[in-house]
Design a protein around this motif. Structure first.
Motif, PDB file in Angstrom:
ATOM      1  N   GLU A  97      16.777 -14.082  -1.008  1.00 41.18           N
ATOM      2  CA  GLU A  97      16.506 -13.391   0.255  1.00 41.18           C
ATOM      3  C   GLU A  97      15.116 -13.770   0.743  1.00 41.18           C
ATOM      4  O   GLU A  97      14.243 -14.173  -0.047  1.00 41.18           O
TER       5      GLU A  97
ATOM      6  N   PRO B 187      11.678 -12.463   2.012  1.00 44.56           N
ATOM      7  CA  PRO B 187      10.928 -11.204   2.049  1.00 44.56           C
ATOM      8  C   PRO B 187      10.312 -10.955   3.421  1.00 44.56           C
ATOM      9  O   PRO B 187       9.956 -11.901   4.138  1.00 44.56           O
ATOM     10  N   ALA B 188      10.189  -9.688   3.779  1.00 44.61           N
ATOM     11  CA  ALA B 188       9.571  -9.364   5.062  1.00 44.61           C
ATOM     12  C   ALA B 188       8.105  -9.769   5.073  1.00 44.61           C
ATOM     13  O   ALA B 188       7.601 -10.306   6.067  1.00 44.61           O
ATOM     14  N   ARG B 189       7.413  -9.521   3.957  1.00 42.80           N
ATOM     15  CA  ARG B 189       5.992  -9.863   3.859  1.00 42.80           C
ATOM     16  C   ARG B 189       5.739 -10.578   2.540  1.00 42.80           C
ATOM     17  O   ARG B 189       6.105 -10.075   1.472  1.00 42.80           O
ATOM     18  N   LEU B 190       5.109 -11.730   2.634  1.00 43.53           N
ATOM     19  CA  LEU B 190       4.848 -12.559   1.463  1.00 43.53           C
ATOM     20  C   LEU B 190       3.368 -12.916   1.408  1.00 43.53           C
ATOM     21  O   LEU B 190       2.786 -13.344   2.420  1.00 43.53           O
TER      22      LEU B 190
ATOM     23  N   SER C 275       9.389 -14.677   7.313  1.00 42.91           N
ATOM     24  CA  SER C 275       8.439 -13.795   6.637  1.00 42.91           C
ATOM     25  C   SER C 275       7.113 -13.725   7.392  1.00 42.91           C
ATOM     26  O   SER C 275       6.690 -14.700   8.027  1.00 42.91           O
TER      27      SER C 275
ATOM     28  N   ASP D 184       7.643   0.113  -4.244  1.00 46.30           N
ATOM     29  CA  ASP D 184       8.421  -1.107  -4.411  1.00 46.30           C
ATOM     30  C   ASP D 184       7.658  -2.332  -3.943  1.00 46.30           C
ATOM     31  O   ASP D 184       8.185  -3.451  -4.007  1.00 46.30           O
ATOM     32  N   GLN D 185       6.443  -2.123  -3.451  1.00 40.89           N
ATOM     33  CA  GLN D 185       5.659  -3.222  -2.918  1.00 40.89           C
ATOM     34  C   GLN D 185       4.466  -3.530  -3.824  1.00 40.89           C
ATOM     35  O   GLN D 185       4.328  -2.971  -4.912  1.00 40.89           O
TER      36      GLN D 185
ATOM     37  N   GLU E 170       0.220  -4.194  -3.834  1.00 42.27           N
ATOM     38  CA  GLU E 170      -1.044  -4.093  -3.098  1.00 42.27           C
ATOM     39  C   GLU E 170      -2.057  -5.080  -3.662  1.00 42.27           C
ATOM     40  O   GLU E 170      -2.343  -5.096  -4.863  1.00 42.27           O
TER      41      GLU E 170
ATOM     42  N   VAL F 202       2.276  -6.225   0.376  1.00 38.69           N
ATOM     43  CA  VAL F 202       3.338  -7.204   0.615  1.00 38.69           C
ATOM     44  C   VAL F 202       4.557  -6.856  -0.227  1.00 38.69           C
ATOM     45  O   VAL F 202       4.496  -6.027  -1.133  1.00 38.69           O
ATOM     46  N   ASP F 203       5.660  -7.526   0.098  1.00 35.43           N
ATOM     47  CA  ASP F 203       6.893  -7.331  -0.662  1.00 35.43           C
ATOM     48  C   ASP F 203       6.975  -8.275  -1.864  1.00 35.43           C
ATOM     49  O   ASP F 203       7.555  -7.922  -2.894  1.00 35.43           O
ATOM     50  N   GLU F 204       6.413  -9.467  -1.731  1.00 41.31           N
ATOM     51  CA  GLU F 204       6.414 -10.426  -2.831  1.00 41.31           C
ATOM     52  C   GLU F 204       5.070 -11.149  -2.865  1.00 41.31           C
ATOM     53  O   GLU F 204       4.437 -11.357  -1.824  1.00 41.31           O
TER      54      GLU F 204
END
Length: 465
Positions: A166, A168-171, A192, A240-241, A243, A253-255
């Protein structure tokens, strides 16, 4: 106990080439591989990363032409990537090896003595012995920086990035080398939001400075938040994110992709059993013989030697090693002259590399700084890539070329191109450097019109004044 002429530890493209060239010369060879035959490049590096980049580059190129529009489906890009990796199935690679006369032994192999390798595999533990040579082609593994809290969060390495299911929205990307730059652009174009953190003052620090500057400008224009000379103080979970606590404040971020370099994979392959230090590169001579081990039986090629961490250079070294082992096996005198059949001369001065960002960076040989550090008297020629071919390639084409000339010998020692679609031009530079073609002879190599290769004429004209 199994005996073969040549045992190869590691079944990536480097090991495959070493084994193949030994077999072609009439020796028997066995590859020991604990993961997928075909290795990093086939399944987690060169091939899938370029598949992730290609669609975005093609769409961007179309948009630079008048009257054209294009969009793409990120899911289709991921599916195309999966087709190139055969969904991470190596059956076709095993079939190739078998057809080439190479035996494949699944399992984790480690040296246990002179010409002896112990393998822990699905069927248990067994020992295999090489009559002629053992070749270490175990590659490299990611180097993890000492950032507080990094071990408390999930992170991506290059493998996770290139095999992501997938977008990620923010990487966040930590590291501004080749992997960091390529993956930052790939995921930005896939949708992303991307922040790229680089500790040093520029991207692509091993290349000519203008290359990193142009790539940074292109990434920023596309919306990548490129932060140079940026310190990452610590990392912590945030639900789930993730920092990231940076010198400019927190980033959530997400990843998090950690792309801060690689180190030779020698920690768990038993090099201590033959008197070498685990975790260190295997220093080799130009035939691939490992230094510090007597008997002319232990060889190494590819990333594990710490020379040029590039698939094509590793494959080249693998071919050299396979040929050298075969020559020694039949008592043939090795051709160890510079550029001889049994020495990896190109590792020292003629390495080509492409960074598959948009703009692409294509380089061969030495940078200006490397040439001067080697004591070479050089003259540098810098010009824009502004020829009929580039104008036809894209409206507003913006590229740059640098030629580094050894003024004493009158030959090229380095070339760098930056721009859309420059990768396919770099082999001409590699040939000129390897062949030590005098510039007055190169003047007679007429570039076809109207192609971007006409930049060669402009470089020579600028040099001649």
């Amino acid at each position: 106990m199994t005996e073969v002429d040549v045992i190869v530890l590691g079944g990536g493209p480097v090991g495959e080439n070493a084994a193949d060239y030994a077999v072609r010369a009439g020796l028997s060879a066995l590859i020991v591989e604990s993961e997928l035959l075909g290795g990093e490049c086939s399944f987690w590096a060169c091939i899938p990363s370029k598949a992730l980049l290609r669609t975005g580059h093609a769409v961007a190129a179309l948009r630079r032409l008048p009257g054209t529009t294009a969009e793409f489906d990120p899911a289709a890009v991921l599916a195309r990537r999966d087709s190139f990796t055969h969904d991470w199935d190596d059956d076709s690679q095993v079939q190739w090896a078998t057809g080439a006369g190479i035996r494949v032994l699944r399992g984790l192999g480690r040296l246990v003595g002179e010409r002896a390798v112990e393998v822990d595999g699905p069927a248990g533990r067994e020992t295999v012995v090489a009559r002629r040579a053992v070749v270490v082609c175990t590659g490299s593994v990611p180097a993890t920086p000492p950032v507080p809290g990094l071990d408390t969060v999930r992170t991506w390495g290059s493998r996770a990035a290139t095999s992501a299911k997938e977008v990620p929205a923010r990487l966040a990307v930590l590291g501004g080398g080749v992997v960091g730059c390529e993956m930052a652009q790939a995921f930005r174009r896939l949708g992303s939001e991307v922040v790229l953190l680089q500790r040093g003052p520029r991207l692509l620090p091993a290349m000519e400075p203008f290359a990193g500057e142009r790539v940074a400008a292109a990434l920023r224009e596309e919306g990548v938040d490129v932060r140079l000379e940026h310190r990452l103080d610590s990392v912590a979970p945030a639900g789930d994110q993730i920092e990231l606590r940076t010198s400019d404040g927190p980033v959530v971020v997400d990843e998090l992709l950690v792309a801060t370099g690689r180190r030779p994979n020698t920690s768990s392959i038993g090099v201590d059993a033959v008197g070498l230090e685990p975790g260190k590169p295997l220093t080799v001579d130009d035939t691939g013989l490992v230094e510090g081990v007597t008997g002319e039986w232990l060889y190494a090629a590819g990333d594990v030697t710490g020379r040029a961490l590039l698939t094509h250079q590793g494959k080249y070294a693998g071919r050299i090693v396979g040929a050298a082992i075969a020559a020694r096996a039949i008592g043939e005198e090795l051709d160890t002259r510079p550029w001889g059949a049994h020495v990896a001369t190109a590792d020292h001065s003629a390495v080509p590399q492409v960074v598959f960002t948009d703009p692409e960076v294509a380089a061969a040989g030495r940078t200006e700084a490397q040439a001067r550090a080697a004591g070479i008297d050089v003259r540098v020629v810098d010009i824009p890539i502004a020829v009929a071919g580039s104008s036809l390639q894209a409206d507003g084409y913006d590229g740059a070329a640098r030629m580094v000339v050894d003024t004493t010998r009158g030959v090229l020692v380095g070339v760098t191109f930056v721009g859309q679609d420059v990768a396919e031009m770099i082999h001409a530079a590699t040939i000129a450097i390897v062949g030590e073609v005098p510039l007055d002879r190169l003047w007679h190599a007429v570039p076809a019109f109207p192609t971007m290769s006409e930049v060669w004429l402009r470089l020579l004209e600028a040099y001649r004044g």
